[in-house]
Design a protein around this motif. Structure first.
Motif, PDB file in Angstrom:
ATOM      1  N   MET A 155       0.867  -1.282  -0.085  1.00  0.00           N
ATOM      2  CA  MET A 155       0.027   0.009   0.017  1.00  0.00           C
ATOM      3  C   MET A 155       0.960   1.446  -0.091  1.00  0.00           C
ATOM      4  O   MET A 155       0.505   2.202  -0.735  1.00  0.00           O
ATOM      5  CB  MET A 155      -0.753  -0.248   1.231  1.00  0.00           C
ATOM      6  CG  MET A 155      -1.764   1.273   1.307  1.00  0.00           C
ATOM      7  SD  MET A 155      -2.512   1.741  -0.009  1.00  0.00           S
ATOM      8  CE  MET A 155      -4.036   0.569  -0.161  1.00  0.00           C
ATOM      9  N   LEU A 157       3.985   1.725  -1.106  1.00  0.00           N
ATOM     10  CA  LEU A 157       4.502   1.628  -2.357  1.00  0.00           C
ATOM     11  C   LEU A 157       3.507   2.246  -3.527  1.00  0.00           C
ATOM     12  O   LEU A 157       3.922   3.212  -4.153  1.00  0.00           O
ATOM     13  CB  LEU A 157       4.785   0.352  -3.111  1.00  0.00           C
ATOM     14  CG  LEU A 157       5.451   0.106  -4.441  1.00  0.00           C
ATOM     15  CD1 LEU A 157       7.032   0.677  -4.671  1.00  0.00           C
ATOM     16  CD2 LEU A 157       5.271  -1.384  -5.005  1.00  0.00           C
ATOM     17  N   THR A 158       2.375   1.748  -3.486  1.00  0.00           N
ATOM     18  CA  THR A 158       1.342   2.278  -4.487  1.00  0.00           C
ATOM     19  C   THR A 158       0.877   3.598  -4.409  1.00  0.00           C
ATOM     20  O   THR A 158       0.593   4.667  -5.201  1.00  0.00           O
ATOM     21  CB  THR A 158       0.253   1.272  -4.851  1.00  0.00           C
ATOM     22  OG1 THR A 158      -0.441   1.134  -3.626  1.00  0.00           O
ATOM     23  CG2 THR A 158       0.662  -0.041  -5.414  1.00  0.00           C
ATOM     24  N   LEU A 162       4.513   4.978  -6.049  1.00  0.00           N
ATOM     25  CA  LEU A 162       4.030   4.972  -7.551  1.00  0.00           C
ATOM     26  C   LEU A 162       3.056   5.958  -7.760  1.00  0.00           C
ATOM     27  O   LEU A 162       2.749   6.242  -8.903  1.00  0.00           O
ATOM     28  CB  LEU A 162       3.586   3.543  -7.725  1.00  0.00           C
ATOM     29  CG  LEU A 162       4.646   2.485  -7.796  1.00  0.00           C
ATOM     30  CD1 LEU A 162       3.922   1.164  -7.910  1.00  0.00           C
ATOM     31  CD2 LEU A 162       5.574   2.799  -8.785  1.00  0.00           C
ATOM     32  N   ARG A 163       2.269   6.146  -6.642  1.00  0.00           N
ATOM     33  CA  ARG A 163       1.122   7.192  -6.660  1.00  0.00           C
ATOM     34  C   ARG A 163      -0.124   6.796  -7.606  1.00  0.00           C
ATOM     35  O   ARG A 163      -0.340   7.666  -8.467  1.00  0.00           O
ATOM     36  CB  ARG A 163       1.631   8.579  -6.898  1.00  0.00           C
ATOM     37  CG  ARG A 163       2.255   9.155  -5.880  1.00  0.00           C
ATOM     38  CD  ARG A 163       2.637  10.699  -6.203  1.00  0.00           C
ATOM     39  NE  ARG A 163       3.754  11.318  -5.676  1.00  0.00           N
ATOM     40  CZ  ARG A 163       4.331  11.364  -4.567  1.00  0.00           C
ATOM     41  NH1 ARG A 163       3.568  10.906  -3.404  1.00  0.00           N
ATOM     42  NH2 ARG A 163       5.277  11.998  -4.264  1.00  0.00           N
TER      43      ARG A 163
END
Lengths: 191, 191
Positions: A155, A157-158, A162-163
């Motif tokens: 979570m 990370l995204t 990475l957004r």
DNA sequence: AGTGTTGGCCAACAAGTGTTGACCAATGGC
DNA sequence: GCCATTGGTCAACACTTGTTGGCCAACACT
């Protein structure tokens, strides 16, 4: 946070030192290890690049000094095993929002061995001991902690690295509602 | 994979071109974008660095060419909505084990804008359309796909990039058993 | 006042980067 | 056999990086 005892005498350069650390955390979090140059960090801190070297020895040294993270996980008291999932997810979100060192560690850990090990250390030491308190078989604590890490770091990370737009759009409450039960199951479901 | 039709005439240099791509995928996967140097990639491919430039224009061009990924998600047929979670997790594990371009994308996406966008694109286009087929309210497909991505990418991150020992030690079956129900819930649970 | 220490800047180094252009060798059509 | 095209190497450019050492001003102590 503040100096407790006789550990370190206050130096005239403390302001500069912490300015460097702050700038370093921002740059590492925004750019990762390789692209966060000492020159850029020094510029942000308003000083000369050579000062960074004098105070922290090398870029690796600066990295190590800048990314000293305490997850501040709740102790055994005030830890209801039946709602540990939601509490934990909420706690992680708070940590991530207020402490950019975590995003920095995540970004750096993806390409830098030292960063990866530091991230490993933080989660191993702090998450496993919590898992040991709530999961049915303490033997499984490392595995269960790793499963929790996979979801929580995923979570992070995204959402923060990475957004991915849909993850950014989610509110704190929605994330807790979705991930809470997952983490709860990873920690407490019979193995 | 192979040339289907009259799209491109076979060139004498095709062997070199694909050697470059293979080496590039390995290096990007192992080192990330910045530390994967063109010189190192060329050395691995057994040719001169300038060839990489001639064939792919720039480092960015090489990156784009090397990381063209098709998740090969199952279509509507043969997709039982009641076990989509486990099927999907197993499928992702297979993809990741056999295709290092995915690890490369993940590693690069953490520090490189272009990499992040590419990763976004792959998961957005391919995962969302699958989510639309199985989740109760198609309106929520992007959100549910993003939740799935957070868990799947999180496992890929801890297992293939950070290499957290407990995640590396897990077998394919164990991962499917743990993550399958999570993904199942993210996709099909009532909103 | 004088002196050692500290905080800081400047200029440079050696190494490594992506990228370019000149040049050579083989191939293949006529 | 001739010649244009292709595959490939070599050497260099322009730049950025981490890192170093010399120098100067401000401070602190006696």
């Amino acid at each position: 946070m503040t100096d407790a005892g006789t550990t370190t005498p206050p130096r005239r350069s403390d302001a500069t030192r912490s300015a460097i650390l702050t700038a370093a955390r921002e740059r590492f979090a925004a750019d990762g290890y390789e692209r966060a140059t000492i020159r850029a960090i020094a510029r942000d801190a308003g000083i000369d690049p050579s000062m960074v070297m004098r105070y922290y020895g090398s870029k690796d040294g600066l990295f190590a000094a800048a990314l000293d993270v305490d997850l501040e996980l709740p102790g055994p008291e005030g830890l209801d095993p039946r709602e540990v999932g939601e509490v934990l997810v909420g706690h992680f979100l708070d940590m991530w929002e207020e402490n950019e060192a975590l995003t920095a560690m995540l970004r750096v850990g993806a390409t830098n061995q030292a960063g990866a090990e530091r991230l490993q250390g933080v989660f191993r030491d702090q998450l496993v001991s919590l898992a040991r308190q709530v999961c049915p078989d303490p033997e499984q604590a490392p595995t269960r902690a790793a499963l929790v890490a996979s979801q929580v770091l995923g979570m992070a990370l995204t959402r923060y690295v990475l957004r991915l737009p849909p993850t950014v759009a989610l509110s704190r409450e929605e994330i807790v509602a979705w991930l809470g039960p997952t983490v709860q199951r990873y920690l407490t479901a019979p193995g």
